[in-house]
Motif scaffolding. Structure first.
Motif, PDB file in Angstrom:
ATOM      1  N   LEU A  18       0.811  -1.045  -0.153  1.00  0.00           N
ATOM      2  CA  LEU A  18      -0.179  -0.099   0.100  1.00  0.00           C
ATOM      3  C   LEU A  18       0.744   1.123   0.019  1.00  0.00           C
ATOM      4  CD1 LEU A  18      -3.445   0.784   1.621  1.00  0.00           C
ATOM      5  CD2 LEU A  18      -1.324   2.299   2.148  1.00  0.00           C
ATOM      6  N   ILE A  19       0.448   2.185  -0.907  1.00  0.00           N
ATOM      7  CA  ILE A  19       1.306   3.337  -0.984  1.00  0.00           C
ATOM      8  C   ILE A  19       0.325   4.715  -0.494  1.00  0.00           C
ATOM      9  CG2 ILE A  19       2.277   5.170  -2.587  1.00  0.00           C
ATOM     10  CD1 ILE A  19       3.136   2.638  -4.412  1.00  0.00           C
ATOM     11  N   GLY A  20       1.006   5.686   0.377  1.00  0.00           N
ATOM     12  CA  GLY A  20       0.155   6.495   0.746  1.00  0.00           C
ATOM     13  C   GLY A  20      -0.481   6.461   2.258  1.00  0.00           C
ATOM     14  N   LEU A  21       0.226   6.531   3.250  1.00  0.00           N
ATOM     15  CA  LEU A  21      -0.191   6.444   4.543  1.00  0.00           C
ATOM     16  C   LEU A  21      -0.955   7.520   5.273  1.00  0.00           C
ATOM     17  CD1 LEU A  21       2.893   4.320   5.790  1.00  0.00           C
ATOM     18  CD2 LEU A  21       0.689   3.552   5.204  1.00  0.00           C
ATOM     19  N   GLY A  22      -1.742   8.331   4.626  1.00  0.00           N
ATOM     20  CA  GLY A  22      -2.412   9.366   5.124  1.00  0.00           C
ATOM     21  C   GLY A  22      -3.401   8.712   6.291  1.00  0.00           C
ATOM     22  N   THR A  23      -4.685   9.481   6.471  1.00  0.00           N
ATOM     23  CA  THR A  23      -5.566   8.849   7.162  1.00  0.00           C
ATOM     24  C   THR A  23      -6.041   7.628   6.897  1.00  0.00           C
ATOM     25  OG1 THR A  23      -5.996  10.996   8.109  1.00  0.00           O
ATOM     26  CG2 THR A  23      -7.596   9.535   8.724  1.00  0.00           C
ATOM     27  N   MET A  24      -6.586   7.805   5.553  1.00  0.00           N
ATOM     28  CA  MET A  24      -7.261   6.621   4.939  1.00  0.00           C
ATOM     29  C   MET A  24      -6.399   5.437   4.418  1.00  0.00           C
ATOM     30  SD  MET A  24     -10.652   7.181   4.557  1.00  0.00           S
ATOM     31  CE  MET A  24     -11.470   5.906   3.507  1.00  0.00           C
ATOM     32  N   GLY A  25      -5.399   5.881   4.045  1.00  0.00           N
ATOM     33  CA  GLY A  25      -4.373   4.719   3.735  1.00  0.00           C
ATOM     34  C   GLY A  25      -3.688   4.087   5.000  1.00  0.00           C
ATOM     35  N   GLY A  26      -3.525   4.738   6.001  1.00  0.00           N
ATOM     36  CA  GLY A  26      -3.104   4.126   7.133  1.00  0.00           C
ATOM     37  C   GLY A  26      -4.047   3.221   7.894  1.00  0.00           C
ATOM     38  N   ASN A  27      -5.246   3.758   7.917  1.00  0.00           N
ATOM     39  CA  ASN A  27      -6.137   2.623   8.345  1.00  0.00           C
ATOM     40  C   ASN A  27      -6.438   1.545   7.741  1.00  0.00           C
ATOM     41  OD1 ASN A  27      -6.939   4.156  11.275  1.00  0.00           O
ATOM     42  ND2 ASN A  27      -7.521   5.656   9.715  1.00  0.00           N
ATOM     43  N   LEU A  28      -6.531   1.713   6.306  1.00  0.00           N
ATOM     44  CA  LEU A  28      -6.604   0.417   5.633  1.00  0.00           C
ATOM     45  C   LEU A  28      -5.687  -0.523   5.776  1.00  0.00           C
ATOM     46  CD1 LEU A  28      -8.945   0.010   3.373  1.00  0.00           C
ATOM     47  CD2 LEU A  28      -7.416   0.791   1.655  1.00  0.00           C
ATOM     48  N   ALA A  29      -4.253  -0.034   5.677  1.00  0.00           N
ATOM     49  CA  ALA A  29      -3.362  -1.043   5.808  1.00  0.00           C
ATOM     50  C   ALA A  29      -3.228  -1.618   7.187  1.00  0.00           C
ATOM     51  CB  ALA A  29      -1.947  -0.183   5.996  1.00  0.00           C
ATOM     52  N   LEU A  30      -3.673  -0.849   8.350  1.00  0.00           N
ATOM     53  CA  LEU A  30      -3.815  -1.720   9.644  1.00  0.00           C
ATOM     54  C   LEU A  30      -4.969  -2.673   9.316  1.00  0.00           C
ATOM     55  CD1 LEU A  30      -3.527   1.406  12.096  1.00  0.00           C
ATOM     56  CD2 LEU A  30      -1.850  -0.265  11.501  1.00  0.00           C
ATOM     57  N   ASN A  31      -6.033  -2.355   8.821  1.00  0.00           N
ATOM     58  CA  ASN A  31      -7.066  -3.452   8.564  1.00  0.00           C
ATOM     59  C   ASN A  31      -6.558  -4.470   7.890  1.00  0.00           C
ATOM     60  OD1 ASN A  31      -9.842  -4.582   8.036  1.00  0.00           O
ATOM     61  ND2 ASN A  31     -10.705  -2.734   6.967  1.00  0.00           N
ATOM     62  N   ILE A  32      -5.817  -4.260   6.868  1.00  0.00           N
ATOM     63  CA  ILE A  32      -5.329  -5.389   6.090  1.00  0.00           C
ATOM     64  C   ILE A  32      -4.368  -6.378   6.889  1.00  0.00           C
ATOM     65  CG2 ILE A  32      -3.912  -6.115   3.947  1.00  0.00           C
ATOM     66  CD1 ILE A  32      -5.130  -3.564   2.684  1.00  0.00           C
ATOM     67  N   ALA A  33      -3.562  -5.551   7.451  1.00  0.00           N
ATOM     68  CA  ALA A  33      -2.551  -6.216   8.608  1.00  0.00           C
ATOM     69  C   ALA A  33      -3.293  -7.027   9.561  1.00  0.00           C
ATOM     70  CB  ALA A  33      -1.677  -5.288   9.131  1.00  0.00           C
ATOM     71  N   GLU A  34      -4.342  -6.545  10.039  1.00  0.00           N
ATOM     72  CA  GLU A  34      -5.113  -7.349  11.330  1.00  0.00           C
ATOM     73  C   GLU A  34      -5.693  -8.648  10.594  1.00  0.00           C
ATOM     74  OE1 GLU A  34      -7.368  -5.239  14.631  1.00  0.00           O
ATOM     75  OE2 GLU A  34      -8.369  -4.998  12.701  1.00  0.00           O
ATOM     76  N   ALA A 143     -12.490   7.400   8.054  1.00  0.00           N
ATOM     77  CA  ALA A 143     -11.212   6.730   8.939  1.00  0.00           C
ATOM     78  C   ALA A 143     -11.676   5.433   9.299  1.00  0.00           C
ATOM     79  CB  ALA A 143     -10.665   7.646   9.612  1.00  0.00           C
ATOM     80  N   GLU A 144     -12.839   5.490  10.161  1.00  0.00           N
ATOM     81  CA  GLU A 144     -13.396   4.536  10.823  1.00  0.00           C
ATOM     82  C   GLU A 144     -13.570   3.276  10.061  1.00  0.00           C
ATOM     83  OE1 GLU A 144     -16.871   4.703  13.420  1.00  0.00           O
ATOM     84  OE2 GLU A 144     -16.030   6.660  13.986  1.00  0.00           O
ATOM     85  N   GLY A 145     -14.376   3.521   9.018  1.00  0.00           N
ATOM     86  CA  GLY A 145     -14.522   2.515   7.904  1.00  0.00           C
ATOM     87  C   GLY A 145     -13.302   1.813   7.155  1.00  0.00           C
ATOM     88  N   ALA A 146     -12.326   2.699   6.750  1.00  0.00           N
ATOM     89  CA  ALA A 146     -11.128   2.017   6.580  1.00  0.00           C
ATOM     90  C   ALA A 146     -10.462   1.405   7.538  1.00  0.00           C
ATOM     91  CB  ALA A 146     -10.017   3.473   6.138  1.00  0.00           C
ATOM     92  N   ARG A 147     -10.200   1.499   8.802  1.00  0.00           N
ATOM     93  CA  ARG A 147      -9.620   0.672   9.746  1.00  0.00           C
ATOM     94  C   ARG A 147     -10.485  -0.555  10.267  1.00  0.00           C
ATOM     95  NH1 ARG A 147      -7.741  -2.216  12.470  1.00  0.00           N
ATOM     96  NH2 ARG A 147      -6.594  -2.206  14.105  1.00  0.00           N
TER      97      ARG A 147
END
Ligand code: 6PG
Length: 479
Positions: A18-34, A143-147
């Motif tokens: 994932l490229i782009g660790l703004g609010t949405m990107g960071g939360n999406l990355a954590l969701n995927i990692a989880e 942000a909540e949804g992405a996470r």
């Protein structure tokens, strides 16, 4: 090659990137990692990548932080899946251009931002020449949804979808057990549907704001009283995320002043553009979208603060009291909401025909039932209605026609009271006008046609001479 040492450490160790660790990107990355996937991440500024890793806590072992783009690409197992979460527009083109020499045929690039659907078509076509797959992914839920589970609308080839589906289906929001993600069509179809979602979001928010305005200015209610009504409505047919958060924001008290925070917020709405795009697109297809048009107009006018101040000074801002019950307001909002969603689904149907996408409208309603900003109790019923009457307007489907018959009288009373009192309700009024027009067997466009013929000999058809078109006057002078 830059970062060669790091590459030997990380090569092929990630399932996805994932490229782009703004609010949405960071939360999406954590969701995927989880969900147990190892995810490589890269950000334009390395400091953000470091901060992100530090915040990831126990998910850090599933995150592969990369300092260089080449290291990032090398870290992902092939065929690579690379999600871009960068601002829509030029940044997406720049990022694709930077990735282009590093990726291989068969890799899949996913644009998960709010991109213009036609940009997505263009990018998909350009990447296809190199055998690189492209998935345009509309992601809703903030942000909540992405996470914790967004609603996602995918457009792209079957291969691109097949590569991403296993990940997207586990990170998506769920309605009952159904993941709120679907492959809706080729290239730009997903971003198109997300754009229309946002248009409906604008209309929903504007109608809520109009009801709030009636309660505040016409009924003299304070923020907390208004918030309590919204909280009650959220337990009824209006139950939805936007009603829920309206109750929350109306209840918030500013610690510094002790006043409701909402009363301190400047009354000028921002917009990143998706609502406006929806209106422009609807106009190009000649698809009526009055509630969204009114909502975009209202946001623009909210920004013309100086003009509004001058208008108040010139004409007086006086507003008369309105006498409406909580039930009438709820019922009017309910009718307005049905009409706005009906217009949105009609636009999707029109675009689907124009673009030969075969958009699955019932499935779109289903994936909007959870995770997205316009999620609402109504969407499950809408999915059923669209399934049962695929060719009809949602407003005419039996269940919704019955709702409209029951609730439009309240919409009429509320709009009437607002108009009489001078409280602006442009989206509610636009919906009422739309409703009255779609049930008007004999309209007034006969006069428009006569005027057009009078000044430009544009021709008309006569009701008493079926099949004949291009007829003309003669026209008479009065008296
Ligand atoms: C969503 C939202 C999201 C974003 C909007 C806001 O579905 O999660 O729609 O995409 O918050 O783009 O749009 P405006 O800035 O135009 O209000």
């Amino acid at each position: 090659m830059q970062g060669a040492e790091a590459m030997t450490d990380t090569r092929d160790t990630a399932d996805i990137g994932l490229i782009g660790l703004g609010t949405m990107g960071g939360n999406l990355a954590l969701n995927i990692a989880e969900t147990g996937h190892r995810i490589a991440v890269w950000n334009r500024t390395a400091a953000r990548t470091r901060a992100f890793l530090a915040e990831a806590d126990d998910l850090a072992p599933n995150i592969v932080p990369c300092a260089q783009l080449a290291e990032f690409v090398g870290a992902i197992a092939r065929p690579r899946r690379i999600i871009l979460m960068v601002p829509a527009g030029q940044a997406v083109d720049d990022q694709i251009a930077a990735l282009r020499p590093l990726v291989d045929a068969g890799d899949v690039i996913v644009d998960a931002g709010n991109s213009d659907w036609q940009d997505t078509q263009r990018r998909a076509a350009a990447l296809a020449l190199a055998g690189v797959e492209f998935l345009g992914l509309g992601v809703s839920g903030g942000a909540e949804g992405a996470r914790h589970g967004p609603s996602m609308m995918a457009g792209g080839s079957d291969r691109a979808w097949a590569a991403l589906a296993p990940v997207l289906q586990v990170i998506a929001a769920r309605f009952a057990h159904d993941p709120c993600v679907a492959h809706l069509g080729p290239d730009g179809a997903g971003h198109y549907v997300k754009m229309v979602h946002n248009g409906i979001e604008y209309a929903d928010m504007q109608m809520i704001a109009e009801i709030y305005g009636l309660m505040r200015d016409g009924m003299g209610q304070g923020a907390v009283t208004i918030g309590a009504a919204f909280a009650r409505w959220n337990a009824g047919p209006l139950a939805s995320y936007l009603i829920e958060i309206t109750a929350e924001v109306a209840h918030a008290i500013d610690a510094a002043t002790g006043q409701p925070l909402i009363d301190l917020i400047v009354d000028q709405a921002g917009q990143k553009g998706t609502g406006r795009w929806t209106v422009i697109d609807a106009q190009t297809r000649a698809a009526p979208l009055p509630a969204v048009e009114a909502a975009v107009m209202a946001r623009v006018l909210s920004g013309e603060a100086e003009a509004r101040l001058a208008g108040a000074a010139r004409f007086g801002g006086a507003i008369a009291a309105v006498d409406l019950s909580e039930t009438e307001l709820e019922s009017a909002l309910f009718a307005g909401k049905i009409l706005a969603y009906s217009q949105g689904f009609s636009l999707l149907a029109t675009a689907s025909r124009d673009e030969t996408w075969a958009l699955p409208l019932p499935r779109i309603a289903q994936i909007w039932r959870a995770g997205c900003i316009i999620r609402s109790a109504l969407l499950d019923d809408m999915a059923n209605a669209l399934n049962e009457s695929p060719d009809s307007r949602l407003a005419f489907a039996p269940a919704f026609a019955a709702h409209l018959a029951a609730h439009v009288p309240s919409l009429r009373r509320v709009v009437g009271a607002a108009v009489a009192a001078g409280v602006p309700v442009p989206a509610l009024a636009a919906n009422l006008g739309y409703f009255d027009m779609i049930r008007q067997a004999r309209g007034t466009a006969n006069l428009i046609q006569a005027q057009r013929d009078r000044f430009g000999e544009h021709g008309f058809a006569r009701a008493d001479r079926p099949g004949q078109t291009g007829l003309h006057g003669p026209w008479a002078k009065p008296g």
